[in-house]
Enzyme design. Structure first.
Site, PDB file in Angstrom:
ATOM      1  N   GLY A   2      -7.888  -4.102   3.861  1.00  0.00           N
ATOM      2  CA  GLY A   2      -6.687  -4.399   3.466  1.00  0.00           C
ATOM      3  C   GLY A   2      -5.420  -3.574   4.097  1.00  0.00           C
ATOM      4  O   GLY A   2      -4.627  -4.108   4.541  1.00  0.00           O
ATOM      5  N   THR A   3      -5.772  -2.252   4.469  1.00  0.00           N
ATOM      6  CA  THR A   3      -4.617  -1.539   5.027  1.00  0.00           C
ATOM      7  C   THR A   3      -4.435  -1.932   6.588  1.00  0.00           C
ATOM      8  O   THR A   3      -3.527  -2.304   6.890  1.00  0.00           O
ATOM      9  CB  THR A   3      -5.164  -0.150   5.349  1.00  0.00           C
ATOM     10  OG1 THR A   3      -5.671   0.545   4.009  1.00  0.00           O
ATOM     11  CG2 THR A   3      -4.353   0.598   6.029  1.00  0.00           C
ATOM     12  N   ASN A  37      -2.267  -3.465  -7.888  1.00  0.00           N
ATOM     13  CA  ASN A  37      -3.694  -2.877  -8.199  1.00  0.00           C
ATOM     14  C   ASN A  37      -3.639  -1.712  -9.315  1.00  0.00           C
ATOM     15  O   ASN A  37      -4.796  -1.628  -9.866  1.00  0.00           O
ATOM     16  CB  ASN A  37      -3.969  -2.091  -7.042  1.00  0.00           C
ATOM     17  CG  ASN A  37      -2.948  -1.175  -6.435  1.00  0.00           C
ATOM     18  OD1 ASN A  37      -1.804  -1.754  -6.170  1.00  0.00           O
ATOM     19  ND2 ASN A  37      -3.163   0.235  -6.173  1.00  0.00           N
ATOM     20  N   GLN A  82      -6.213  -7.181  -4.280  1.00  0.00           N
ATOM     21  CA  GLN A  82      -6.894  -7.213  -5.627  1.00  0.00           C
ATOM     22  C   GLN A  82      -6.984  -8.675  -6.311  1.00  0.00           C
ATOM     23  O   GLN A  82      -7.535  -8.725  -7.124  1.00  0.00           O
ATOM     24  CB  GLN A  82      -6.028  -6.543  -6.608  1.00  0.00           C
ATOM     25  CG  GLN A  82      -5.705  -5.104  -6.220  1.00  0.00           C
ATOM     26  CD  GLN A  82      -6.962  -4.207  -6.644  1.00  0.00           C
ATOM     27  OE1 GLN A  82      -7.743  -4.755  -7.300  1.00  0.00           O
ATOM     28  NE2 GLN A  82      -6.973  -3.069  -5.982  1.00  0.00           N
ATOM     29  N   SER A  88      -9.737  -7.577   1.322  1.00  0.00           N
ATOM     30  CA  SER A  88     -10.666  -6.415   1.463  1.00  0.00           C
ATOM     31  C   SER A  88     -11.880  -6.910   0.952  1.00  0.00           C
ATOM     32  O   SER A  88     -11.866  -6.956  -0.175  1.00  0.00           O
ATOM     33  CB  SER A  88      -9.949  -5.258   1.045  1.00  0.00           C
ATOM     34  OG  SER A  88     -10.622  -4.164   1.227  1.00  0.00           O
ATOM     35  N   HIS A 103     -14.423  -4.658   0.040  1.00  0.00           N
ATOM     36  CA  HIS A 103     -15.130  -3.680  -0.986  1.00  0.00           C
ATOM     37  C   HIS A 103     -14.203  -3.881  -2.305  1.00  0.00           C
ATOM     38  O   HIS A 103     -14.863  -3.324  -3.589  1.00  0.00           O
ATOM     39  CB  HIS A 103     -14.894  -2.517  -0.581  1.00  0.00           C
ATOM     40  CG  HIS A 103     -13.527  -1.820  -0.581  1.00  0.00           C
ATOM     41  ND1 HIS A 103     -13.282  -0.655  -1.399  1.00  0.00           N
ATOM     42  CD2 HIS A 103     -12.650  -1.848   0.223  1.00  0.00           C
ATOM     43  CE1 HIS A 103     -11.969  -0.419  -1.290  1.00  0.00           C
ATOM     44  NE2 HIS A 103     -11.572  -0.982  -0.040  1.00  0.00           N
ATOM     45  N   THR A 122     -14.974  -5.055  18.965  1.00  0.00           N
ATOM     46  CA  THR A 122     -16.145  -5.748  18.809  1.00  0.00           C
ATOM     47  C   THR A 122     -16.373  -5.924  17.238  1.00  0.00           C
ATOM     48  O   THR A 122     -16.439  -5.120  16.342  1.00  0.00           O
ATOM     49  CB  THR A 122     -17.207  -4.976  19.416  1.00  0.00           C
ATOM     50  OG1 THR A 122     -17.118  -4.921  20.715  1.00  0.00           O
ATOM     51  CG2 THR A 122     -18.626  -5.757  19.246  1.00  0.00           C
ATOM     52  N   CYS A 124      -2.609  14.233  -9.986  1.00  0.00           N
ATOM     53  CA  CYS A 124      -2.341  15.763 -10.142  1.00  0.00           C
ATOM     54  C   CYS A 124      -2.655  16.652  -8.814  1.00  0.00           C
ATOM     55  O   CYS A 124      -3.601  16.653  -8.461  1.00  0.00           O
ATOM     56  CB  CYS A 124      -3.419  16.293 -11.255  1.00  0.00           C
ATOM     57  SG  CYS A 124      -3.254  17.848 -11.998  1.00  0.00           S
TER      58      CYS A 124
HETATM   59  C1  LIG Z   1      -3.224  -3.850  -3.435  1.00  0.00           C
HETATM   60  C2  LIG Z   1      -4.080  -3.107  -2.280  1.00  0.00           C
HETATM   61  N1  LIG Z   1      -3.609  -3.319  -0.919  1.00  0.00           N
HETATM   62  C3  LIG Z   1      -4.468  -2.603  -0.170  1.00  0.00           C
HETATM   63  C4  LIG Z   1      -5.244  -1.710  -0.329  1.00  0.00           C
HETATM   64  C5  LIG Z   1      -6.037  -1.078   0.920  1.00  0.00           C
HETATM   65  O1  LIG Z   1      -7.250  -1.783   1.177  1.00  0.00           O
HETATM   66  P1  LIG Z   1      -8.324  -1.065   1.875  1.00  0.00           P
HETATM   67  O2  LIG Z   1      -9.069  -0.081   1.205  1.00  0.00           O
HETATM   68  O3  LIG Z   1      -9.433  -1.956   2.443  1.00  0.00           O
HETATM   69  O4  LIG Z   1      -7.944  -0.547   3.142  1.00  0.00           O
HETATM   70  C6  LIG Z   1      -5.884  -1.478  -1.668  1.00  0.00           C
HETATM   71  C7  LIG Z   1      -7.066  -0.536  -1.920  1.00  0.00           C
HETATM   72  O5  LIG Z   1      -6.740   0.055  -2.771  1.00  0.00           O
HETATM   73  C8  LIG Z   1      -5.151  -2.239  -2.796  1.00  0.00           C
HETATM   74  O6  LIG Z   1      -5.267  -2.243  -3.998  1.00  0.00           O
END
Ligand SMILES: Cc1ncc(COP(=O)(O)O)c(C=O)c1O
Length: 384
Positions: free
Chosen positions: A72-73, A152, A180, A200, A202, A238, A328
């Site tokens: 996702g990132t 999220n 999400q 993503s 996971h 790769t 926190c």
């Molecule tokens: C809405 C959203 N965007 C992006 C990400 C980032 O994804 P990744 O963990 O695959 O880099 C997350 C992960 O928590 C997410 O919830």
């Protein structure tokens, strides 16, 4: 102690056994470099392209529009930074919302430092943007609108189809962070007029560090990483074929039929949770709401008068894992930017809310145990 219960699936999910089997098989037997023309490379390429086909079908895209990334990132960063780099001569204005994930907000902050202008749309108490605000914000120099599908933290679902229609009338491209949403609600890039979409694996019982960026044909963003010509020159490096095959398996397990079944199941969880807490006299409110425009798998609850970190720690000690938006740090609570955008920084909700998120492994017994444990802890904390 009762059995451990994991209810932080919006954080990450356990891998499905079918995904593990697929990946194990690939790791044992398919090690080739998918770019190599030798036998092993061709074998890997075959798995890569079959997986791409499965994934493309799942969002009504063409194979050529799917770029595998590290998750996702990377997908969010690529969509935002590379659109900005590619289109900066056409305009330097971007529209987003106040409730995006950091993987969207941080690249936007970087672009602001580089001279781009970003409009962050407000959300209401249900975590929804106002479409009129979006229409007003769009300008001739707006090159990108980036709005997440499902939030999220609270699970609010934005009206993606309507947003797609509005953005399609303008000069801008529409990117959505669907991390999400993918595998939890049906997504159709054609019907929703989406130009770029991040996912993503996971989050849907697949492996970590693998995802894809959907990129509408003709957009052709340059690779964010500098290197080889993989993924039709759009993502250097790769390909991790076992992870990609695992991702495709996870996508199959989250077909639209499965999505429908899971939605029903998760809704029954939410109802049982809410009813159980009410019956036990717990003072709470849902942040957002139960069903309408909400993600099936996420519920965020304000437990009135109970600090979220205290409740979270007590739950953890009793074997239940939830999540709080607020982190926190050194004894002080940093409220979540999402709850602050919804309710304002002075609202006690921003310090007193927890998120529970479900996955295919959860059962109604987990929810009954959650109700019982929450009731026990909250009653104890209130009577201190
Ligand atoms: C809405 C959203 N965007 C992006 C990400 C980032 O994804 P990744 O963990 O695959 O880099 C997350 C992960 O928590 C997410 O919830």
């Amino acid at each position: 102690m009762n059995k451990r219960i994991y209810l932080d699936n919006a954080g990450t999910t356990p891998m499905a056994p079918e995904v593990i089997d697929t990946m194990t098989e690939m790791m044992k037997n398919v090690f080739g470099n998918a770019s190599a023309t030798n036998y092993y490379g061709r074998e890997a390429k075959n798995i890569l392209e079959t997986s791409r086909y499965t994934i493309a079908q799942s969002i009504n895209a063409k194979d050529s529009e799917i770029i595998f990334t590290s998750g996702g990132t990377e997908s969010d960063n690529t969509a935002i930074m590379q659109t900005a780099m590619l289109r900066q001569t056409e305009g330097k204005h971007i529209i987003s919302t106040k409730i995006e994930h950091e993987a969207v907000l941080k690249p936007l902050k970087r672009l602001e430092k580089m001279g781009f202008e970003v409009t962050y749309l407000d959300v209401d108490e249900k975590g929804q943007i106002n479409l009129e605000d979006l229409k007003k914000a769009i300008r001739p120099d707006t090159i990108l609108v980036t709005i997440m599908t499902i939030n999220n933290e609270v699970g609010s679902v934005q009206p993606i189809k309507e947003i797609g229609e509005i953005v399609a009338e303008s000069n801008a491209w529409f990117h959505t962070d669907a991390v999400q949403a993918y595998g939890e609600i049906p997504l159709d890039v054609e019907e929703m007029k989406i130009d770029l979409l991040s996912t993503s694996a996971h989050k849907l019982n697949g492996p970590k560090l693998i995802g894809f960026l959907y990129e509408r044909d003709g957009i052709d963003l340059p690779s964010y990483l500098q290197g080889g010509d993989q993924e039709l020159k759009r993502r250097a490096g790769t390909e991790n074929v076992p992870a990609i095959a695992g991702f495709a398996k996870a996508a199959e397990l989250h077909s639209n039929d499965a999505i429908e079944k899971n939605r029903e199941k998760y809704l029954s969880f939410k109802k049982a949770l809410v009813e159980g807490l009410k019956e036990n006299g717990i003072d709470f409110e849902i942040n957002g709401n139960l069903e309408e425009n909400m993600a099936p798998q996420v519920i965020n609850i304000w437990f009135k008068g109970i600090k979220s970190d205290v409740l979270l720690t007590n739950l953890d000690l009793d074997g239940i894992v939830g999540a709080a938006g607020s982190a926190c740090t050194a004894g002080s609570l940093n409220p979540s930017h999402v709850l602050v955008a919804m309710f304002g920084a002075d609202n006690p909700r921003v310090y007193e809310s927890l998120r529970f998120s479900f996955s295919i492994e959860n059962t109604m017994d987990d929810i009954h145990q959650l109700v019982e444990t929450l009731t026990k802890i909250i009653t104890r904390l209130k009577n201190r």
